[in-house]
Design an enzyme around this catalytic site. Structure first.
Site, PDB file in Angstrom:
ATOM      1  N   LYS A  54      25.646  31.367  43.506  1.00 53.86           N
ATOM      2  CA  LYS A  54      25.082  30.506  44.556  1.00 53.86           C
ATOM      3  C   LYS A  54      23.817  31.137  45.137  1.00 53.86           C
ATOM      4  O   LYS A  54      22.816  30.447  45.346  1.00 53.86           O
ATOM      5  CB  LYS A  54      26.143  30.276  45.650  1.00 53.86           C
ATOM      6  N   GLN A  98      34.008  30.700  51.796  1.00 57.71           N
ATOM      7  CA  GLN A  98      34.521  30.796  50.428  1.00 57.71           C
ATOM      8  C   GLN A  98      36.051  30.885  50.420  1.00 57.71           C
ATOM      9  O   GLN A  98      36.638  31.684  51.159  1.00 57.71           O
ATOM     10  CB  GLN A  98      33.914  32.037  49.745  1.00 57.71           C
ATOM     11  N   ASP A 121      29.829  22.391  51.766  1.00 56.18           N
ATOM     12  CA  ASP A 121      30.874  22.160  50.759  1.00 56.18           C
ATOM     13  C   ASP A 121      31.358  20.705  50.709  1.00 56.18           C
ATOM     14  O   ASP A 121      32.007  20.295  49.747  1.00 56.18           O
ATOM     15  CB  ASP A 121      32.112  22.998  51.124  1.00 56.18           C
TER      16      ASP A 121
HETATM   17  N1  GUN Z   1      36.282  28.828  45.960  1.00 60.40           N
HETATM   18  C1  GUN Z   1      36.050  28.452  44.680  1.00 60.40           C
HETATM   19  N2  GUN Z   1      35.188  27.422  44.633  1.00 60.40           N
HETATM   20  C2  GUN Z   1      34.870  27.126  45.912  1.00 60.40           C
HETATM   21  C3  GUN Z   1      34.004  26.163  46.515  1.00 60.40           C
HETATM   22  O1  GUN Z   1      33.355  25.324  45.860  1.00 60.40           O
HETATM   23  N3  GUN Z   1      33.929  26.197  47.868  1.00 60.40           N
HETATM   24  C4  GUN Z   1      34.639  27.084  48.608  1.00 60.40           C
HETATM   25  N4  GUN Z   1      34.510  27.039  49.942  1.00 60.40           N
HETATM   26  N5  GUN Z   1      35.447  27.989  48.088  1.00 60.40           N
HETATM   27  C5  GUN Z   1      35.556  28.009  46.744  1.00 60.40           C
END
Ligand code: GUN
Length: 284
Positions: A54, A98, A121
């Protein structure tokens, strides 16, 4: 038939240049620097690896980003206070926490505390409600990325039968609603579905998010299906595979997304796109 490969990696890179970078540039011209904050609790290696992807994509898009890391001893109240600060920080346009979080912290309480206008998200109940209603809002990243990659592959949704395997809140359910909003006919299957093969064989577009390695094989799908594989698993031999048996499915499908390099990069793309979208809305 040998399938067209729907490379999420290539689509994301192309759209980065064609769409995201120009949008960031016009925000910069208005003195707005879009900023994403990622909150990481603990030391989960998979989370760290996702976050690196990211951060890398945010750099390429030209947006600001910051990763706030806390030990897994942080309390729920402390984390909720951090979220409150981010909600009130006018330099932050989008943020995300996350997953997974340690057991003593409720992910749903945390998500509920995120302001929907900064919900990069697309996980908050308000964002999910807007997605359900077909209203403009920040959409859940993996489903949004899947719809975009299918469109970029040249496939149409209107009147087509989209079969989704998986009913999670972050992939199966929202991607089904997004496909419905695109005028597809949608069937949602899951681990308890009886006669699963009957549904899989009918799919014009098959989206597999069941979380089991190589669950769907080529002999189950009809010729000419568009197949999107959301799963990612490491085999005992160290190879990455999806929820679809790629070799057999690619002989029957019209188009298929690979693992890795398929849905994953489109999820990252959508997260950065959501941050830019939030910055655009904040600067109107
Ligand atoms: N953990 C794995 N993928 C994601 C995601 O797309 N968003 C979040 N917040 N946690 C994750």
């Amino acid at each position: 038939m040998t399938a067209q490969i729907i490379s999420g990696k290539e689509i994301a890179e192309r759209l980065l240049e064609a769409e995201l970078q120009p949008r960031v540039e016009s925000l910069n011209n208005k003195n707005v620097q879009p900023k994403l904050v990622i909150v990481l609790v603990g030391e989960n290696p998979a989370s760290k690896s996702y976050i690196r992807q990211k951060e890398k994509f945010a750099d390429k898009a030209g947006i600001l980003h910051e990763t706030l890391t806390y030990p897994d001893t942080i309390t729920e109240i402390e984390l909720l206070n951090i979220i409150d600060d981010l909600n009130n920080d006018t330099t932050v346009h989008g943020f995300m926490v996350q997953a997974p979080l340690p057991d003593h912290i409720s992910m749903s309480k945390v998500v509920d505390a995120i302001s929907p206008i900064k919900d990069a998200d697309g996980f908050t109940p308000e964002s999910v409600g807007n997605l359900f209603l077909g209203e403009d809002s920040l959409q859940c990243c993996t489903p949004k990325g899947i719809i975009r990659m299918i469109k970029e592959s040249g496939a149409e949704f209107s009147g087509q039968h989209v079969v989704v395997i998986g009913r999670s809140n972050i992939v199966g359910k929202p991607v089904a609603i997004l496909a419905l909003n695109e005028s597809a006919t949608v069937t949602i299957c899951h681990s308890r579905t009886q006669n699963l093969n009957n549904y899989v064989a009918q799919a014009d577009i098959l989206i597999v998010a069941v979380g089991r390695p190589e669950f769907v094989h080529g002999d189950q799908i009809k010729e000419g299906t568009t197949v999107i594989d959301v799963g990612i698993h490491r085999t005992d031999e160290g190879k990455l595979v999806g929820d679809v048996h790629f070799e057999s499915a690619s002989k029957k499908a019209k188009a298929i997304s690979p693992v890795p390099g398929g849905v994953g990069p489109m999820t990252v793309f959508s997260l950065i796109e959501n941050t830019i979208e939030a910055a655009e809305r904040a600067s109107i």
